[in-house]
Design an enzyme around this catalytic site. Structure first.
Site, PDB file in Angstrom:
ATOM      1  N   ASP A  11      30.004 -79.599  14.409  1.00 19.75           N
ATOM      2  CA  ASP A  11      30.252 -78.810  15.616  1.00 19.75           C
ATOM      3  C   ASP A  11      28.910 -78.473  16.236  1.00 19.75           C
ATOM      4  OD1 ASP A  11      32.924 -78.862  15.084  1.00 19.75           O
ATOM      5  OD2 ASP A  11      33.022 -76.840  14.235  1.00 19.75           O
ATOM      6  N   ASP A 130      45.304 -79.819  17.198  1.00 22.91           N
ATOM      7  CA  ASP A 130      45.244 -78.693  16.268  1.00 22.91           C
ATOM      8  C   ASP A 130      46.660 -78.166  16.115  1.00 22.91           C
ATOM      9  OD1 ASP A 130      42.447 -78.891  16.219  1.00 22.91           O
ATOM     10  OD2 ASP A 130      42.260 -77.654  18.013  1.00 22.91           O
TER      11      ASP A 130
END
Lengths: 253, 203
Positions: A11, A130
């Site tokens: 990330d 997600d």
């Protein structure tokens, strides 16, 4: 034989690698190019970089980073985060990314997947989803905006729709498992992987080497993605691959 | 050394350029027949749709030039497919350097007995190359892993100089005179891919 893929995920926030915990708090862990090169040397099969603070101003920083990654790394990598249109994809691919992942924008408008696949080829369009199970017997629900907003879609239906629309791969993250280190969402991954004709990358929950073996065998995943177990060297990729081979799972050495 | 990469509308030329840079080569990019003809080595990369790419090559007026080159020439991925006789993708006639037909992988039905081995299309990821022949694979071990992303494949035949088995064996690489082609992505295949590119550069 086609090997199962091990994919470290990084990330990125303002050009640095950070690690979030359960879609919440954030901690800095390193330099994206150096870590990417390290993972490639260790035997990672692919890399994923997600720009978690994707705003217009920061986009330029990320693009020049993508160029540096492409210049230095000789394995495939996917970039994602904040992609909303064709032009974002064009810039990222021109900078040298091999694939892009889209999430919220695709949920809002699935025809975007089709447009991107037509223009750039399905092989470089990864649809990231997600998903969260609200109660033990419930359906898996799709969330967007980094897991903050609940949608009306269920995981299975959305995965099929994304495939139909032209996705080349699905990156499936279980929000219930992410950050727990208690293993991947095996039944969810299995159900989705077996009902799709495109590869599924399982994400969320890796804690020990057996979790990877389980998600490849029980979960039928084509690839497994993890972040903190690799970033903090709790699992090292060469050791993981030796273990998987000992479990008769095809991995690249 | 003048290494020229054929420039057309296909995506992801950048990865090939960076891979050449890592080998110390500064490649030229060109879509002009006279410039391509002057190169010491020509690389023909490609990611995209075959039918529209053949139209683009015709529009650029370089199909004949590509067929008549005498220097070492390397097609990559879609590049390999376009060097074949014909492809099912867009039902297009191609450059006909290799006599092969390019076909689409059959969507594989759920495998019996071994569900984890359900074979998906596109063929995505690292797979092994075997039956390696010719200078491209000098020093490359049998069963080395290379990176693939494709839904169409060239059949095996007389020009096949490497095999990969996915659903069934297909041409991982083709070779004829000065023409070479690989279905995998050497620019993304780690140290094995770099060694194959280096072998080509050193031809």
């Amino acid at each position: 034989m086609l090997s199962k893929r091990i994919i470290p995920c990084m990330d990125i926030q303002e050009g640095r690698i950070v690690k979030g915990i359960n879609f919440g708090g954030i901690k800095e862990v390193g330099n994206p190019v150096e870590m990417g090169r390290y993972y490639a040397e260790q035997g990672a099969d692919e890399l994923v970089y997600l720009d978690i603070t994707a705003t217009k101003e920061k986009r330029k920083v990320f693009l020049s980073l993508v160029r540096e990654i492409a210049r230095n790394i000789n394995i495939p990598f996917t970039v994602g985060g904040g992609i909303t249109g064709i032009e974002d994809v064009n810039l990222l691919l021109e900078a040298g990314a091999d694939k892009i992942s889209i999430n919220s924008a695709a949920v809002k408008n699935a025809s975007l997947i089709t447009e991107m696949a037509k223009r750039f080829g399905s092989q470089c369009i990864v649809v990231a989803m997600d998903v969260k199970m609200e109660n033990p017997d419930g359906d898996w629900t799709v969330y967007v905006n980094g897991g903050r907003i609940k949608t009306a879609k269920n995981a299975h239906g959305w995965a099929l729709q994304a495939q139909e629309a032209g996705a080349g791969e699905i990156l499936l993250t279980s929000m219930n498992h992410d950050g727990t280190k208690n293993g991947f969402a095996l039944h969810l991954t299995r159900e989705i992987s077996l009902s799709l004709n495109i590869p599924v990358i399982a994400s969320g929950g890796a804690g020990k080497m057996q979790d990877f073996a389980d998600v490849f065998t029980i979960g039928c995943a084509n690839a497994a993605l993890a972040a903190s177990v690799f970033h903090y060297k709790e699992i090292e990729i060469p050791e993981l691959k030796r273990y998987l081979l000992s479990q008769k799972i095809a991995v690249r050495q | 050394m003048n290494v020229t990469v054929v420039k057309y509308n296909a995506g992801n030329i950048q990865s090939v350029l960076f891979a050449l840079e890592r080998l110390g080569i500064t490649p030229l990019l060109s879509s002009k027949p006279e410039e391509i003809a002057k190169a010491d080595k020509v690389i023909f990369p490609g990611v995209g749709e075959a039918g529209s790419t053949m139209h683009e090559l015709e529009r650029l007026g370089i199909t004949a030039a590509l067929q008549q080159l005498k220097q070492p020439f390397l097609g990559i991925c879609l590049g390999l497919q376009l060097m074949c006789r014909h492809t099912e993708e867009g039902n297009a006639d191609c450059l006909n350097i290799f006599g092969q037909e390019v076909k689409k992988f059959e969507q594989f039905p759920a495998a019996t007995g071994a569900e984890t081995q359900k074979l998906k299309v596109p063929h995505t990821g690292w797979n092994t190359i075997t039956n390696l022949q010719g200078p491209l694979f000098k020093g490359i071990a049998e069963n080395s892993y290379v990176y693939y992303v494709h839904s169409y494949y060239a059949e095996t035949g007389a020009n096949t100089c490497a095999l990969t088995d996915y659903i069934h064996p297909f041409s991982a690489a083709l070779m004829k005179d000065n023409y070479f082609a690989v279905q995998f992505h050497p620019e993304k295949s780690g140290s094995v891919g770099a060694a194959i590119l280096k072998n080509f550069i050193e031809l």
